[in-house]
Design a protein around this motif. Sequence first.
Motif, PDB file in Angstrom:
ATOM      1  N   VAL A   1       0.830  -1.217   0.000  1.00 32.49           N
ATOM      2  CA  VAL A   1       0.000   0.000   0.000  1.00 32.49           C
ATOM      3  C   VAL A   1       0.863   1.264   0.000  1.00 32.49           C
ATOM      4  CG1 VAL A   1      -1.726   1.310   1.294  1.00 32.49           C
ATOM      5  CG2 VAL A   1      -1.880  -1.189   1.187  1.00 32.49           C
ATOM      6  N   THR A   2       1.943   1.263   0.774  1.00 32.28           N
ATOM      7  CA  THR A   2       2.831   2.430   0.850  1.00 32.28           C
ATOM      8  C   THR A   2       3.410   2.778  -0.514  1.00 32.28           C
ATOM      9  OG1 THR A   2       3.437   1.855   3.129  1.00 32.28           O
ATOM     10  CG2 THR A   2       4.890   3.380   1.965  1.00 32.28           C
ATOM     11  N   GLN A   3       3.845   1.763  -1.246  1.00 36.31           N
ATOM     12  CA  GLN A   3       4.417   1.990  -2.574  1.00 36.31           C
ATOM     13  C   GLN A   3       3.369   2.542  -3.547  1.00 36.31           C
ATOM     14  OE1 GLN A   3       5.944  -2.010  -3.077  1.00 36.31           O
ATOM     15  NE2 GLN A   3       8.061  -1.286  -2.889  1.00 36.31           N
ATOM     16  N   ILE A   4       2.136   2.024  -3.429  1.00 31.88           N
ATOM     17  CA  ILE A   4       1.045   2.503  -4.303  1.00 31.88           C
ATOM     18  C   ILE A   4       0.746   3.972  -4.039  1.00 31.88           C
ATOM     19  CG2 ILE A   4      -1.416   2.269  -4.827  1.00 31.88           C
ATOM     20  CD1 ILE A   4      -1.082  -0.752  -4.241  1.00 31.88           C
TER      21      ILE A   4
ATOM     22  N   VAL B   1       6.582  12.771   3.539  1.00 30.77           N
ATOM     23  CA  VAL B   1       7.074  12.767   4.922  1.00 30.77           C
ATOM     24  C   VAL B   1       5.913  12.630   5.907  1.00 30.77           C
ATOM     25  CG1 VAL B   1       8.293  14.113   6.689  1.00 30.77           C
ATOM     26  CG2 VAL B   1       9.122  14.118   4.322  1.00 30.77           C
ATOM     27  N   LEU B   2       4.815  13.373   5.665  1.00 28.33           N
ATOM     28  CA  LEU B   2       3.662  13.347   6.571  1.00 28.33           C
ATOM     29  C   LEU B   2       3.036  11.957   6.641  1.00 28.33           C
ATOM     30  CD1 LEU B   2       1.851  16.713   5.728  1.00 28.33           C
ATOM     31  CD2 LEU B   2       2.981  16.118   7.879  1.00 28.33           C
ATOM     32  N   LEU B   3       3.002  11.256   5.517  1.00 30.81           N
ATOM     33  CA  LEU B   3       2.395   9.919   5.464  1.00 30.81           C
ATOM     34  C   LEU B   3       3.378   8.815   5.834  1.00 30.81           C
ATOM     35  CD1 LEU B   3       0.303  10.354   2.173  1.00 30.81           C
ATOM     36  CD2 LEU B   3      -0.522  10.458   4.537  1.00 30.81           C
ATOM     37  N   LYS B   4       4.542   9.216   6.332  1.00 27.13           N
ATOM     38  CA  LYS B   4       5.566   8.276   6.812  1.00 27.13           C
ATOM     39  C   LYS B   4       6.089   7.363   5.705  1.00 27.13           C
ATOM     40  CE  LYS B   4       4.765   9.652  11.093  1.00 27.13           C
ATOM     41  NZ  LYS B   4       5.713  10.463  11.858  1.00 27.13           N
ATOM     42  N   ILE B   5       5.947   7.805   4.449  1.00 25.23           N
ATOM     43  CA  ILE B   5       6.486   7.015   3.352  1.00 25.23           C
ATOM     44  C   ILE B   5       8.005   7.136   3.341  1.00 25.23           C
ATOM     45  CG2 ILE B   5       6.578   6.819   0.822  1.00 25.23           C
ATOM     46  CD1 ILE B   5       3.665   7.864   0.832  1.00 25.23           C
ATOM     47  N   LEU B   6       8.469   8.327   3.739  1.00 24.33           N
ATOM     48  CA  LEU B   6       9.908   8.594   3.779  1.00 24.33           C
ATOM     49  C   LEU B   6      10.213   9.385   5.036  1.00 24.33           C
ATOM     50  CD1 LEU B   6      12.406   8.178   1.863  1.00 24.33           C
ATOM     51  CD2 LEU B   6      11.987  10.504   1.053  1.00 24.33           C
TER      52      LEU B   6
END
Length: 271
Positions: free
Chosen positions: A3-6, A38-43
Amino acid sequence: MNVTQIIAILIFLVVLFCIITEKIDRTVAAMSGAILMVLLKILPAPSAIGYIDFNTIGVLIGMMLVVSIVKNSGLFEYIAIYTAKKAKGDAWKILISFAIITAILSATLDNVTTVLLIGPMTLVITQILELNPIPFLITEILASNIGGTSTLIGDPPNIMIGSAAGLSFNDFLTHTGPAALVILIITIALLYFLYRRDLMVDDRYKEEILALDEKKTIKDRPLLIKSLIVMALILTGFMTHQSLDLESSTVALTGAAILLLIGKQDVEEII
């Protein structure tokens, strides 16, 4: 694919769409996409900062500061008028000369800045000759992009590629330089066939060009001398930076710092 990658791919596509269509200012679109990552903790924030290529930013800042100081000496106006006079007001010769000058300056300074400097002078010259400036500006834009690809510092992508791959100024010059030269010659030849009928000039307008005094464009002779010396040192630094174990940004920022120190210009205005 999780899901994170999508989500990351969707954010990227939305940002790309906004930049291409210009629905939102490009800077705002790119910044918003980065902040969302950054906000969604993807990175994580520390990792995000680690992806910034400070070497590229350093080269751009350094060279733009140098150009901002050098232009106050009147050097670029001098080159433009001197070239037009040497061409004796011949529109075709002026077009070729400006294309070559643009390519050289783009290779040694920065292609975007070069166009901003050469463009206004082109408009002045074409206005005197009563010519359509579009053929000249199109040629300069193409020459700027071609010249910019020939060196490490000519274009931001080159700086990024050189920084990531460990390529030096000389690596770019020897591998992309010859190709850029051939492409420039072919481009000018093609543009001649496209625009040759638009480059006819009345003799009385040529006389106006010959009457111009390029020496009057030099606003600050001491600054001009200092600028030429520092620019020569910067170019030497770029050609030897790898053997000296220096980053290209160090060379550019050092040159900018020296000119800011000895140029006696309004520092806040320059920055």
